[in-house]
Design an enzyme around this catalytic site. Structure first.
Site, PDB file in Angstrom:
ATOM      1  N   HIS A 217       0.823  -1.204   0.000  1.00  0.00           N
ATOM      2  CA  HIS A 217       0.000   0.000   0.000  1.00  0.00           C
ATOM      3  C   HIS A 217       0.861   1.260   0.000  1.00  0.00           C
ATOM      4  O   HIS A 217       0.376   2.341   0.305  1.00  0.00           O
ATOM      5  CB  HIS A 217      -0.919   0.025   1.220  1.00  0.00           C
ATOM      6  CG  HIS A 217      -1.840  -1.133   1.287  1.00  0.00           C
ATOM      7  ND1 HIS A 217      -1.519  -2.290   1.949  1.00  0.00           N
ATOM      8  CD2 HIS A 217      -3.058  -1.331   0.742  1.00  0.00           C
ATOM      9  CE1 HIS A 217      -2.518  -3.143   1.815  1.00  0.00           C
ATOM     10  NE2 HIS A 217      -3.454  -2.597   1.098  1.00  0.00           N
ATOM     11  N   GLY A 399      -9.505   8.934   1.435  1.00  0.00           N
ATOM     12  CA  GLY A 399     -10.548   8.122   2.046  1.00  0.00           C
ATOM     13  C   GLY A 399     -11.559   8.961   2.804  1.00  0.00           C
ATOM     14  O   GLY A 399     -12.775   8.750   2.704  1.00  0.00           O
ATOM     15  N   SER A 440     -10.754   4.046   8.909  1.00  0.00           N
ATOM     16  CA  SER A 440     -11.412   5.306   9.268  1.00  0.00           C
ATOM     17  C   SER A 440     -12.849   5.324   8.794  1.00  0.00           C
ATOM     18  O   SER A 440     -13.741   5.847   9.482  1.00  0.00           O
ATOM     19  CB  SER A 440     -10.638   6.502   8.711  1.00  0.00           C
ATOM     20  OG  SER A 440     -10.665   6.515   7.298  1.00  0.00           O
TER      21      SER A 440
END
Length: 579
Positions: A217, A399, A440
């Site tokens: 990632h 995000g 999150s």
């Protein structure tokens, strides 16, 4: 970097749509991801894999006979939401049950576990196997904390084979778990990758150096060492993995040499030649090696080596045929596709209007608070990404932006239907979790839903009710995410925010003033996380690198509640002017 894109926020969805258009004979679009074009055979366990986008051929490219039945696909470098995982699993489930298997990351674990709970509650048998092959992400005494990288392929192959044999869910899960226990990987990077729409890589590697132990990632490496020759690199990779040889393992191994995006076939073959020589010199027998791209990270220049120590059953699984868009081996019969190519998302829930104008007004206030958060996140999205890239994957800003956009839109739709605050916030929370994915997204979704459920729709909430609702959100987030103050997460800002709000309301202060004071406490606490070392999530393996940088989750929460303070003050000022 990405040269071909429209809106970065839509990149993952548009890529998935194009993927399905290119492979309609093998896959169909389902809500939350893709599934085999043909239905799961009756009595066969459905293997559902998944994770964030940006790793092709993982995960969509591994859907097909001999491998996965479906893939839940999150946004770029973000886990799919629980809603996505649940929808994908439902699209392929049979009475034999579902195996969920994925790389071990905090957001994936939260969301897949939540989906598993829901599936079980609906009477669908479901088990989970998390892939933990990356030896650099935790010590051998904490293998359960290791993340999953290219070893995903080995575990997915074994699970898919076992399912094709008609084995029970318990047997499929047990064999996949055995494969995971015998799989080890190590990766290195020569340069970082850049998220779609970003203008800088998530991390850089000094010229002539190599980062050892990076994640797929964009997490930076654990060590930085001089760039060696191919033969020396191969020797290091082999040596490190052989030092982790599973107890009782035989001498036959499956080998995966994986390119992470920019290191192409010829270079991988140069590396494999030295790897094969090293393994054979150590007395190992190589079985059906795979050299190519299996778990990438956009244009990251890097490679990884995976070893799966085989036994008789695992070798049968590894050698078995498979036919997917990106992985084809041997000869296998491909079932005829279903007549429908897409399972469209559906939302049958009807919004019930509030029974009084006072309650409807509270819904409008809640929606305006979400709009304020949306504006605040949009203005700071790049900085949130920069903070996250220090020791994480750099996607926190994107995000948060995806989540709050969806929440804002859901809240606005609820307000148009005349909903009260409870409905506005619960629907916003569900939309946030669904579109943001990741840790999150799941936590914000759970927190907003807790606030909405506590407030309800009966009337406009008073300051005491608001404070109690925020305290309920704090409790829900901590119970769900398991974080506590000091772990360097958003909880470090949420706990003092909730505590200060309750204390100020108890002291008789009006809501606007109490909220401002609580937001100030959250901001102070978020800044103080710069002095902490992360104990959870993707930043944990790089804890020292994050020292001196505040936690992006805590910072974004402080930004959000500060924006709401301004929105509440503006609402009060308008009311006073009207009265």
């Amino acid at each position: 970097m990405s040269y071909v894109l429209n809106d970065a926020a839509d990149f993952a969805d548009e890529s998935a749509d194009g993927f399905v258009a290119a492979h309609r004979d093998l896959v169909r679009r389902v809500r939350g991801g893709v599934a085999r074009a043909a239905a799961t055979p009756a009595g066969q366990v459905a293997v559902v894999i998944g994770g964030g986008s940006g790793h092709y051929p993982a995960f969509a490219g591994l859907v097909g006979p001999g491998l996965a039945h479906a893939a839940a696909m999150g946004n770029v470098f973000a886990s799919p939401s629980a809603q996505q995982v649940h929808a994908v699993a439902k699209a392929v489930a049979t009475d034999a049950g579902v195996l969920l298997t994925y790389g071990n990351y905090a957001g994936d674990a939260l969301n897949f576990d939540q989906a598993q709970e829901q599936l079980r509650a609906e009477g669908i048998h479901c088990e989970t196997v998390r892939v933990t092959d990356d030896i650099f992400s935790a010590g051998s005494d904490e293998r359960e904390k290791r993340r999953g990288i290219a070893g995903d392929l080995a575990v997915f192959r074994v699970a898919g084979w076992a399912a094709e044999q008609g084995r029970s869910l318990d047997d499929v899960a047990a064999l996949a778990a055995r494969a995971n226990e015998r799989t080890r990987s190590i990766g290195v990077a020569f340069s970082g990758c850049t998220l779609p729409g970003a203008d800088a890589p998530l991390f850089t590697v000094p010229e002539g150096q190599m980062a050892v132990g990076m994640g797929i990632h964009g997490e930076p490496g654990i060590e930085t060492v001089p760039l060696p020759k191919a033969s020396e690199l191969a020797a290091m990779l082999v040596e490190r993995l052989l030092a982790e040889r599973p107890d009782g393992a035989a001498d036959r191994v499956a080998v995966i040499v994986n390119g992470l995006g920019s290191v192409k076939s010829e270079e991988l073959f140069v590396l494999y030649g030295s790897i094969a020589a090293g393994l054979e010199a150590a007395g190992l027998v190589i079985v059906d090696p795979e050299v190519g791209e299996y778990a990438t990270s956009f244009e990251m220049a890097g490679v990884s080596l995976t070893l799966l120590w085989l036994d008789v059953e695992l070798e049968k699984a590894w050698r078995a045929p498979a036919y997917t868009p990106a992985y084809r081996k041997g000869v296998i019969e491909v079932a005829i596709a279903d007549a429908t190519s897409e399972d469209a998302p559906s939302d049958d829930e009807t919004i019930t209007a509030a029974t009084t104008e006072e309650a409807a007004a509270a819904g409008r206030v809640a929606a305006s608070a979400l709009s304020a958060i949306h504006a605040a996140i949009d203005s700071d999205v790049d900085e949130l990404g920069r903070l996250d890239a220090v020791a994480g994957d750099g996607d926190h800003g994107i995000g948060m932006q995806r989540g709050v956009r969806a929440a804002d839109a859901a809240a606005a739709a609820a307000v148009r239907a005349g909903a009260g605050a409870g409905t506005v916030l619960t629907r916003a929370g569900d939309a946030w979790a669904d579109k943001a994915g990741g840790t999150s997204g799941a936590l914000w979704g759970r927190g907003l839903r807790a606030i909405g459920e506590r407030l309800g729709n009966a009337a406009a909430p008073d300051p005491r009710a608001v404070a109690e609702a925020i305290a309920a959100a704090r409790d829900a987030v901590q119970a769900f995410g398991k974080a506590k103050p000091g772990d360097k997460t958003l909880v470090d800002a949420l706990v003092p925010f909730a505590q200060t709000l309750v204390e100020r309301v108890d002291a008789g202060v009006d809501l606007v003033t109490a909220w401002k004071d609580a937001a100030a406490a959250a901001t102070t606490a978020a800044r103080a996380t710069a002095d902490l070392l992360p104990q959870m999530g993707r930043a944990r393996p790089h804890s020292q690198k994050s020292l001196g940088t505040p936690d992006p989750g805590a910072v974004s929460l402080a930004l959000a509640v500060t924006a709401v303070a301004a929105a509440l003050a503006e609402h009060d000022a308008l009311e006073e002017k009207e009265n």
